[in-house]
Design an enzyme around this catalytic site. Sequence first.
Site, PDB file in Angstrom:
ATOM      1  CB  CYS A  75      -0.932  -0.097   1.154  1.00 39.57           C
ATOM      2  SG  CYS A  75      -2.015  -1.585   1.147  1.00 39.57           S
ATOM      3  CB  CYS A 125       1.041   1.598   4.686  1.00 40.74           C
ATOM      4  SG  CYS A 125       1.272   0.514   6.063  1.00 40.74           S
TER       5      CYS A 125
HETATM    6  N1  SAH Z   1      -3.160  -4.924   6.502  1.00 37.18           N
HETATM    7  C1  SAH Z   1      -4.339  -4.661   7.455  1.00 37.18           C
HETATM    8  C2  SAH Z   1      -3.722  -4.368   8.906  1.00 37.18           C
HETATM    9  C3  SAH Z   1      -2.890  -3.127   9.222  1.00 37.18           C
HETATM   10  S1  SAH Z   1      -4.002  -2.050   9.461  1.00 37.18           S
HETATM   11  C4  SAH Z   1      -5.110  -3.456   6.968  1.00 37.18           C
HETATM   12  O1  SAH Z   1      -4.235  -2.631   6.067  1.00 37.18           O
HETATM   13  O2  SAH Z   1      -5.980  -3.107   7.354  1.00 37.18           O
HETATM   14  C5  SAH Z   1      -3.072  -0.614   9.422  1.00 37.18           C
HETATM   15  C6  SAH Z   1      -4.448   0.615   9.140  1.00 37.18           C
HETATM   16  O3  SAH Z   1      -3.672   1.803   9.224  1.00 37.18           O
HETATM   17  C7  SAH Z   1      -4.889   0.425   7.845  1.00 37.18           C
HETATM   18  O4  SAH Z   1      -6.195   0.974   7.791  1.00 37.18           O
HETATM   19  C8  SAH Z   1      -3.941   1.436   6.921  1.00 37.18           C
HETATM   20  O5  SAH Z   1      -4.731   1.726   5.888  1.00 37.18           O
HETATM   21  C9  SAH Z   1      -3.828   2.643   7.760  1.00 37.18           C
HETATM   22  N2  SAH Z   1      -2.603   3.263   7.605  1.00 37.18           N
HETATM   23  C10 SAH Z   1      -1.628   2.921   6.908  1.00 37.18           C
HETATM   24  N3  SAH Z   1      -0.798   4.095   6.452  1.00 37.18           N
HETATM   25  C11 SAH Z   1      -1.561   4.997   7.125  1.00 37.18           C
HETATM   26  C12 SAH Z   1      -0.957   6.590   7.307  1.00 37.18           C
HETATM   27  N4  SAH Z   1       0.307   6.787   6.823  1.00 37.18           N
HETATM   28  N5  SAH Z   1      -1.594   7.067   8.034  1.00 37.18           N
HETATM   29  C13 SAH Z   1      -2.669   6.838   8.433  1.00 37.18           C
HETATM   30  N6  SAH Z   1      -3.434   5.472   8.304  1.00 37.18           N
HETATM   31  C14 SAH Z   1      -2.645   4.809   7.692  1.00 37.18           C
END
Ligand code: SAH
Length: 337
Positions: free
Chosen positions: A106, A109
Amino acid sequence: MDLTLLEASLEGQPPYRAGQVWSWAARGAAGYEAMTDLPRTLRQDLAARVPFSTLTVETERKARDGTVKVLFRTADGHPVEAVLMRYRDGRRSLCLSSQSGCPLTCTFCATGQMAFGRNLTASEILDQALHFRRLTEVDHAVFMGMGEPMLNLDSVLAAARRLPDAGITHRRTTISTVGWLPGLTRFVDEIEEPVRLALSLHAPDDDLRSRIMPVNERYPLRDVVAECRRYAAKRRRRVFVEYVMLAGVNDAKAQARALAAVLGREDFKVNLIPYNPTGAYDGSSRERIAGFRDELERARVPVTVRLTRGRDIEAACGQLAAAPRTRGVSRPRGTTA
Ligand code: SAH
């Protein structure tokens, strides 16, 4: 602690011993010596044979708002991060990792940008929780740390099933997924406990979602949303939708209306997440987030804006990634930079 090794080490003991040891650990005991209903020689024997945790603490940082982020190492050297969040209403919530790193990429992330290590065992997941349980009572857990839980479903469920012993009921446990369909389908088929489900959606259409989350090419939005509806119908609970607010990317009012049309009023509850900087994007302004929320409310879709915790120690959503010098752990040997 490694519960498989524990069982093996208790051979010849009465069958209730493993349960005794576990229940001490789950209630925050500091070590075997505290387990006063075990014979002293057994306590000493266990201390020598079964490390009290499968993880060692490398660094622990505390934010101004009381959030604590810990970087652990597995016995074979993989980094794992977990976070304790304290809220003003008294809630104490754990953010747990299911993998060291993440194989999905992603674009927003931080974990997605580091190397993938491996799946964690159930014991390694539980040891994150037990670490914090030794500091304080805890009552909520979210599988929103490093990794994709649906790629490691057996260990995640095995861990979730034991969390009530540490004070975290199933209703207060949430598993979050990008929508990895094989795991998600199995989860919906098999889950009998009231564990909650969250879907990281972040876009109302396939074009945009594929651009920011490559996994969407494999499992398109419509199929993933349909599987979540099946959960909502089976468990009669709404699925949380996580939607990270990226300025000029997914935060327009028209996109809010499109999102409302995809989700409907019945099965989902949207959680808008202020973007925590990891380099790739700019976060939406508060006004933009409020406008997006208003549009969803107008369509009668339940929506909240997530409180950000621990930003000053890089403990906030999406910021979990070990420090640069630790990233080389899973680089194949023999490669040259
Ligand atoms: N892989 C799973 C579990 C990790 S959850 C999932 O993606 O649902 C991590 C959460 O934080 C996810 O909703 C992701 O989209 C969010 N996230 C990732 N990077 C982020 C960022 N830089 N700022 C805010 N939220 C973020």
